[in-house]
Design an enzyme around this catalytic site. Structure first.
Site, short mmCIF file in Angstrom:
data_model
loop_
_atom_site.label_atom_id
_atom_site.label_comp_id
_atom_site.label_asym_id
_atom_site.label_seq_id
_atom_site.Cartn_x
_atom_site.Cartn_y
_atom_site.Cartn_z
N GLU A 178 5.07 2.90 1.17
CA GLU A 178 6.28 2.75 1.72
C GLU A 178 6.79 4.02 2.62
O GLU A 178 6.86 5.27 1.87
CB GLU A 178 7.35 2.18 0.89
CG GLU A 178 8.82 2.28 1.41
CD GLU A 178 9.91 2.01 0.38
OE1 GLU A 178 10.97 1.87 0.56
OE2 GLU A 178 9.66 1.82 -0.89
N GLY A 179 6.93 3.98 3.71
CA GLY A 179 7.66 5.10 4.52
C GLY A 179 9.05 4.94 5.04
O GLY A 179 9.71 4.05 4.44
N LEU A 214 0.91 -1.21 0.02
CA LEU A 214 0.15 -0.04 -0.13
C LEU A 214 0.75 1.30 -0.11
O LEU A 214 0.54 2.24 -0.71
CB LEU A 214 -1.05 -0.03 1.38
CG LEU A 214 -1.94 -1.07 1.48
CD1 LEU A 214 -2.75 -1.04 2.63
CD2 LEU A 214 -2.82 -0.78 0.14
N LYS A 251 2.05 -2.89 8.76
CA LYS A 251 3.30 -2.22 8.87
C LYS A 251 4.39 -2.90 9.10
O LYS A 251 4.55 -3.56 10.34
CB LYS A 251 3.35 -0.83 9.51
CG LYS A 251 4.70 -0.19 9.49
CD LYS A 251 4.74 1.20 10.52
CE LYS A 251 3.69 2.35 10.14
NZ LYS A 251 4.19 3.37 11.10
N ASP A 254 5.66 14.16 16.39
CA ASP A 254 6.02 13.84 15.07
C ASP A 254 4.88 14.22 14.10
O ASP A 254 4.53 13.44 13.04
CB ASP A 254 6.46 12.56 14.75
CG ASP A 254 7.07 11.89 13.64
OD1 ASP A 254 7.69 12.98 13.08
OD2 ASP A 254 6.97 10.65 13.23
N PHE A 281 10.08 4.26 7.99
CA PHE A 281 10.63 3.26 8.95
C PHE A 281 10.10 2.00 8.46
O PHE A 281 10.48 0.94 8.97
CB PHE A 281 9.63 3.69 10.16
CG PHE A 281 10.19 4.59 11.12
CD1 PHE A 281 11.47 4.84 10.87
CD2 PHE A 281 9.40 5.40 11.99
CE1 PHE A 281 12.03 6.09 11.57
CE2 PHE A 281 9.90 6.40 12.82
CZ PHE A 281 11.28 6.68 12.62
N TYR A 285 7.38 -0.62 5.41
CA TYR A 285 6.47 -0.80 4.40
C TYR A 285 5.12 -1.15 4.81
O TYR A 285 4.91 -2.01 5.88
CB TYR A 285 6.83 -2.12 3.25
CG TYR A 285 8.21 -1.88 2.84
CD1 TYR A 285 8.43 -1.24 1.69
CD2 TYR A 285 9.36 -2.41 3.46
CE1 TYR A 285 9.72 -1.02 1.11
CE2 TYR A 285 10.82 -2.42 2.86
CZ TYR A 285 10.79 -1.66 1.65
OH TYR A 285 12.06 -1.53 1.21
N VAL A 286 4.11 -0.86 4.04
CA VAL A 286 2.80 -0.97 4.63
C VAL A 286 2.06 -2.18 3.56
O VAL A 286 2.02 -1.54 2.54
CB VAL A 286 1.92 0.38 4.71
CG1 VAL A 286 0.64 -0.12 5.32
CG2 VAL A 286 2.54 1.29 5.80
#
Length: 414
Positions: free
Chosen positions: A84-85, A82, A114, A226, A87, A89-90
Site C-alpha cells: 500500500e502506497g 502486495l 495498482k 519523484d 497513491f 493499493y497494489v
C-alpha cells in the site's frame, strides 16, 4: 485468431527492437569502458501525445476492464494485497501470458495491479503540492496518463514494465510486471531484515543511475521528478527498476532552459531550487539521486527522527559536515554493514553525493557523469557479472509472455 495475430505482431516488434539494440552504439553516449545499455527514442510531449481523453494509448498496452482486473485479483481481496502506497493499493493478479485475460490464481503470469485511491492527496505531510492541483478532480487521471505515456512508450532494462491500464468511469488502475522483492525502502530501512551488502547497494545505485541517464538522454528528455527509495523496485536478484512515473514530465529542450511547473515532490528528496521556483530541469533528478545514494551509504531515511536534528532535519543536512571532511566521511556509513565495504569506494561515493546535492544546480554532475563514477566504484567482477545477467535477460525472455509487454516501445514515433 486475434490473439495469435497480436502475438505474431509483438514478436515482429521485438525483432525490430533487438536490431535497434545491436545498432545502438552509434546513438549512445558511453561514459566508461563498461557497456552502457541505453536506448534512444523520439518522444511526443506529454500534452500532445495524451490529450484530455484516453483515446491515445500505445498499441502494445492492454486496455483492461474493471471486471477483468477484479477477476484477476480475486476481487481485490486482502490476501492478494502486495503493498500500500500513498497513491493506492497494489494487488497480486494472474493473467494469461498470451491473451492477457484473467485466469485462476497460480496459473498464467503473475502481475501487480495498482488500484489508485481518490481523496488521499490532501494533508499528507510528505507532499508539497499546490492546493489548486490537489483539488483538481482529474488529478488521478493525469497520474494514469503520465504512467501510460512514458512507460507505455519507452523500454529500458531498468524501467519497470507496464502491461496495461484501466480507465473505466472513475476507476484508475495500472498493471505492471511483478518485482518480487518489492521496494528498496522495504529492505534498506526495516530493522531485523537481512542487511543489503555493500556490493549489492552499489549495483542498485548503478542501475538507478543508468535509468535516469537513459531518460535524460532522450531526444525529448524526461525529468522523473519523484526519485526515492519507495519508487525503486527490486527483482529476485535485487536488480533495480524505476517505477511510478505519475509525476514524470518532459524536460526543457532547445533554447528553453526554464520550464516552470507546479511543485510536486517528497520531503527530503527535492532540490532547493525546484522548491523555490518549480523550474523543471534534469538537475533536480541529480539532487534526488544524491539523496538516494546517501541513503544507500548510511542506511538512514531522507527524513527521520534518527538524524541528529530529529524528524525535521533532512538527511542531507545531517550528513554534509561529514561529507565535507575526508577524515570523518566514513562516519556516515551504515553500521549494519559491519565495516564490510571498500573504504576507497565509500569515500568516492560520498564525494559524489556531495556534488549531487550541491545547492547550485550548475555545479552538479550530469547523470552520465554520475554513472561513470559509480561504475568505477563497483568491483570489476561484479560489474561484469551483472551486465552479463542483463544481457541474458534481454534475450532469454524473448519467448515468454511477460516479455511481450515491452516489445516495440523504443521504435521512433512521430
Amino acid at each position: 485468431m486475434e490473439a495469435t495475430q497480436n502475438l505474431t505482431s509483438r514478436k515482429s516488434d521485438l525483432n525490430v527492437l533487438l536490431l535497434r539494440i545491436l545498432s545502438a552504439d552509434s546513438n549512445s553516449v558511453s561514459s566508461s569502458s563498461v557497456k552502457k545499455e541505453q536506448f534512444h527514442s523520439h518522444k511526443h510531449s506529454f500534452h500532445s501525445s495524451f490529450c484530455s481523453n484516453d483515446s491515445f494509448v500505445p498499441s502494445n498496452l492492454k486496455s483492461f476492464t474493471y471486471d477483468e482486473l477484479k477477476n484477476a485479483t480475486k476481487n481485490f481481496q486482502a490476501d492478494s494485497l502486495l503493498d500500500e502506497g500513498r497513491f493506492g493499493y497494489v494487488f497480486k493478479g494472474w493473467i494469461d501470458e498470451t491473451t492477457f485475460a484473467p485466469c485462476k490464481p497460480g496459473s498464467g503470469m503473475v502481475v501487480a495491479v495498482k488500484k489508485l485511491k481518490a481523496g488521499r492527496f490532501q494533508g499528507h505531510r510528505e507532499w508539497l503540492v499546490r492546493r489548486k492541483e490537489l483539488k483538481n478532480s482529474n488529478y488521478l487521471g493525469l497520474i494514469v496518463k503520465a504512467e501510460v505515456n512514458y512507460l507505455g512508450l519507452l523500454y529500458h532494462e531498468n524501467l519497470v514494465n507496464l502491461i496495461g491500464y484501466c480507465a473505466e468511469l472513475d476507476n484508475r488502475l495500472l498493471v505492471y510486471e511483478v518485482m518480487s522483492k518489492g521496494s528498496l525502502e522495504n529492505h534498506l530501512f526495516k530493522k531485523g531484515d537481512k542487511v543489503i551488502p555493500w556490493a549489492t547497494r552499489m549495483c542498485i545505485a548503478v542501475e538507478v543511475a543508468r535509468a535516469l541517464s537513459f531518460l535524460h538522454g532522450l531526444d525529448a528528455s524526461v525529468v522523473y521528478r519523484d526519485l526515492k527509495a519507495s519508487n525503486i523496485l527490486l527483482d529476485s536478484d535485487f536488480s533495480a527498476k524505476l517505477s511510478a512515473f505519475g509525476l514524470a514530465r518532459d524536460g526543457p529542450r532547445g533554447d528553453r532552459t526554464r520550464f516552470p511547473t507546479r511543485v510536486c515532490c517528497t520531503r527530503g528528496y527535492a532540490a532547493p531550487e525546484y522548491l523555490a521556483s518549480g523550474n523543471l530541469t534534469p538537475q533536480i533528478d541529480v539532487y534526488s539521486f544524491g539523496v538516494v545514494l546517501l541513503e544507500l551509504l548510511s542506511g538512514r531515511r531522507a527524513t527521520s527522527a534518527e538524524n541528529a536534528g530529529g524528524a525535521d532535519e533532512k538527511l542531507v543536512e545531517w550528513a554534509k559536515p561529514f561529507l565535507c571532511d575526508s577524515r570523518r566521511v566514513l562516519r556516515i556509513m551504515d553500521i549494519r554493514l559491519g565495516g564490510k565495504y571498500s573504504k576507497k569506494g565509500a569515500q568516492t561515493a560520498a564525494s559524489l553525493v556531495l556534488r549531487c546535492v550541491d545547492v547550485d544546480p550548475r555545479l552538479r554532475p550530469t547523470m552520465d557523469e554520475v554513472l561513470a563514477t559509480l561504475e568505477l566504484v563497483k568491483a570489476p567482477k561484479v560489474v561484469h557479472n551483472r551486465l552479463n545477467k542483463a544481457d541474458d535477460k534481454l534475450v532469454s525472455r524473448e519467448d515468454k509472455g511477460a516479455r511481450s509487454i515491452s516489445r516495440g516501445r523504443n521504435q521512433d514515433f512521430h
